[in-house]
Enzyme design. Structure first.
Site, PDB file in Angstrom:
ATOM      1  N   HIS A 165     153.212   1.773  26.040  1.00  0.00           N
ATOM      2  CA  HIS A 165     152.178   2.817  25.848  1.00  0.00           C
ATOM      3  C   HIS A 165     152.142   3.263  24.386  1.00  0.00           C
ATOM      4  O   HIS A 165     151.774   4.393  24.101  1.00  0.00           O
ATOM      5  CB  HIS A 165     152.431   4.028  26.754  1.00  0.00           C
ATOM      6  CG  HIS A 165     152.660   3.670  28.190  1.00  0.00           C
ATOM      7  ND1 HIS A 165     151.672   3.707  29.145  1.00  0.00           N
ATOM      8  CD2 HIS A 165     153.778   3.234  28.829  1.00  0.00           C
ATOM      9  CE1 HIS A 165     152.158   3.320  30.304  1.00  0.00           C
ATOM     10  NE2 HIS A 165     153.449   3.026  30.148  1.00  0.00           N
ATOM     11  N   SER A 286     140.758  -1.739  -2.550  1.00  0.00           N
ATOM     12  CA  SER A 286     139.550  -0.980  -2.260  1.00  0.00           C
ATOM     13  C   SER A 286     138.795  -0.768  -3.568  1.00  0.00           C
ATOM     14  O   SER A 286     139.403  -0.612  -4.623  1.00  0.00           O
ATOM     15  CB  SER A 286     139.937   0.371  -1.647  1.00  0.00           C
ATOM     16  OG  SER A 286     138.924   1.332  -1.906  1.00  0.00           O
ATOM     17  N   LYS A 292     144.988   1.350  -2.381  1.00  0.00           N
ATOM     18  CA  LYS A 292     144.896   0.628  -1.106  1.00  0.00           C
ATOM     19  C   LYS A 292     145.435  -0.792  -1.156  1.00  0.00           C
ATOM     20  O   LYS A 292     145.331  -1.488  -2.151  1.00  0.00           O
ATOM     21  CB  LYS A 292     143.437   0.585  -0.617  1.00  0.00           C
ATOM     22  CG  LYS A 292     142.892   1.903  -0.133  1.00  0.00           C
ATOM     23  CD  LYS A 292     143.724   2.565   0.949  1.00  0.00           C
ATOM     24  CE  LYS A 292     143.547   1.910   2.297  1.00  0.00           C
ATOM     25  NZ  LYS A 292     142.183   2.060   2.792  1.00  0.00           N
ATOM     26  N   GLU A 299     142.755  -8.014  10.077  1.00  0.00           N
ATOM     27  CA  GLU A 299     141.647  -7.292  10.719  1.00  0.00           C
ATOM     28  C   GLU A 299     140.550  -8.259  11.154  1.00  0.00           C
ATOM     29  O   GLU A 299     139.927  -8.083  12.208  1.00  0.00           O
ATOM     30  CB  GLU A 299     141.083  -6.242   9.760  1.00  0.00           C
ATOM     31  CG  GLU A 299     142.069  -5.111   9.508  1.00  0.00           C
ATOM     32  CD  GLU A 299     141.613  -4.232   8.363  1.00  0.00           C
ATOM     33  OE1 GLU A 299     140.969  -3.214   8.641  1.00  0.00           O
ATOM     34  OE2 GLU A 299     141.898  -4.562   7.206  1.00  0.00           O
TER      35      GLU A 299
END
Ligand code: ARG
Length: 465
Positions: A165, A286, A292, A299
């Site tokens: 979980h 970024s 970043k 992704e």
């Protein structure tokens, strides 16, 4: 516009004799598949050579004619490899090759299409392509597994939380977590092999629907093309795309597995977890935020899995409800197949590179293992002292609550608290709150005990070779 036929005289068609005029440009536009199926050309040439050989055996071609056609097919292959582009009138790859074969050897080329149809031809070429694609994907999966095993070996002695979980559950060896992503890939590879085996059935010789009218030796064609069996029913053979569905299911599931791996790594790479740092070569920056370090490849792995799923659904939708035999709907099969295979072939090296270039912050991983994660071990400790599991669960629950209320680790509770929770606790209980002890209890096959993990790594090494 719609009723202005194109000039049939200039185009090289495999059909058209029964029509007074040529097809409308709108029909040609929708019917044309060369942009998609062009890549089948090496396989179409391969099967055409096998077919020429079979036509000699059937008494349709002389040996000289077959030799001339075979030579011509080599010329065609070289021309295409050198960049010969399809013409507007080339409806599909079969038409293109037929046209170029006429260019190369003249009218003898017209004898090659005897007793075969594009229906059995395209099914055969697509199967050959699929078998090749399965091998390519399999090799990439093997590389991914090699990267996983290397990281597992690196992580073997390092402990980290395992989550249920997405809540800290129990401590495990880092290798145990890493290999939890290895075995799904091992299953995917088995499925891929099985799908490739399904593709190894020869449709050629089925003609358009009823079987070739010339006595070709299909078993010899099968041998020549490296297939494993000959299709038993010509109606089925020209309409069967099960092998594509099986490849697409395999890729869709593989996509889901890669997505889950990516999701773990993306989470672990966040500052909140801080378990992994993405390698420079596999991180993007970024345009606005200089700090970043983004895991784009992971992704995209997570995102593009849905495309493979879409390809599978599209194919099943195409097949369902078709009457038996070949229907033009089936031309859509290659769009789905190629999209999924291309997507996967692009993705896998990027995932493998992302994984191989990760560095793990083993200190952070260890620090995330808190004493409450050994609550189950404490209960098991009591059970070994003959307390029932139900009673033990309650006693440990009280200790967890006490530690939580005091804002301390369970290891910081006084021994008196343990005694108050259960009289069965003895001084050695602190040892039970160590992650190493927790791991050492789990030497069951498939567990995270040190020896079990060692065996698992060895098994993984054997599995991916
Ligand atoms: N381009 C077609 C396909 O991919 C080849 C088969 C065409 N057959 C036909 N009867 N028109 O399915």
């Amino acid at each position: 516009m719609a009723d202005t036929p194109t000039d049939g005289a200039k185009s090289h068609k495999l059909w058209g004799g029964r029509f007074a005029g040529g097809p409308a440009p709108e029909l040609e536009a929708v019917n044309r598949s060369i942009d998609v199926d062009f890549r089948l050309w090496p396989f179409d040439i391969q099967l055409s050579k096998a077919w020429a050989g079979a036509l000699v055996g059937a008494g349709v071609l002389t040996a000289d004619e077959a030799a001339e056609i075979t030579r011509g097919l080599d010329v065609v292959a070289r021309r295409i490899a050198d960049g010969a582009a399809p013409e507007a009138s080339d409806e599909d790859v079969h038409t293109l090759i037929d046209r170029l074969l006429h260019d190369a050897v003249g009218s003898v080329a017209s004898r090659l299409h005897t007793g075969r149809s594009r229906n059995d031809q395209v099914a055969t070429a697509t199967r050959l392509w699929t078998r090749d694609a399965c091998q390519r994907i399999d090799a990439q999966l093997r590389d991914l597994q090699a990267a996983m095993v290397a990281q597992a070996q690196h992580l073997e002695q390092h402990v980290m939380p395992a989550y249920t979980h997405l809540q800290r559950a129990q401590p495990v060896s880092g290798a145990h977590w890493m290999l939890s992503h290895f075995w799904p890939i091992a299953r995917d590879r088995r499925r891929l092999t099985a799908a490739a085996e399904q593709a190894a059935t020869l449709p050629l010789g089925s003609g358009a629907i009823a079987g070739s009218a010339f006595p070709v030796d299909r078993s010899a064609i099968k041998q020549a093309l490296g297939f494993h069996s000959v299709s038993p029913n010509s109606i089925d053979a020209v309409g069967d795309r099960d092998f594509i569905a099986e490849v697409l299911f395999t890729l869709a599931l593989l996509g889901a597995h890669l997505s889950r791996l990516a999701e773990d790594l993306i989470l672990f790479g966040s500052s909140e977890f801080g378990f992994v740092r993405f390698g420079d070569a596999f991180s993007t920056g970024s345009s606005m935020m200089p700090q970043k370090r983004n895991p784009d490849a992971l992704e995209l792995a997570r995102g593009s899995g849905s495309r493979m799923l879409g390809d599978l659904v599209a194919l099943l939708g195409t097949i369902k409800g078709l009457p038996s035999g070949y229907n033009k709907d089936l031309q859509e099969d290659k769009r789905s197949l190629f999209d999924a295979v291309d997507g996967m072939a692009l993705l896998l090296p990027a995932i493998t590179g992302s994984l191989a270039s990760l560095s793990f912050n083993t200190e952070r991983m260890k620090a995330a293992v808190t004493s409450s994660m050994m609550a189950t071990d404490l209960a098991d400790y009591l059970v070994r002292k003959r307390v029932t599991f139900r009673e033990a669960h309650g006693a440990v629950g009280r200790l967890v609550r006490e530690a939580e209320e005091k804002g301390v680790e369970m290891t910081d509770l006084p021994f008196a608290s343990f005694r108050a929770a259960s009289a069965a606790f003895e001084e050695d209980v602190l040892n039970e709150l160590r992650a190493e002890t927790s791991l050492s209890h789990r030497e069951v096959d498939g567990g995270t005990g040190p020896a079990a993990v060692r065996r698992q790594i060895e098994a993984a090494k054997e599995a991916f070779l």
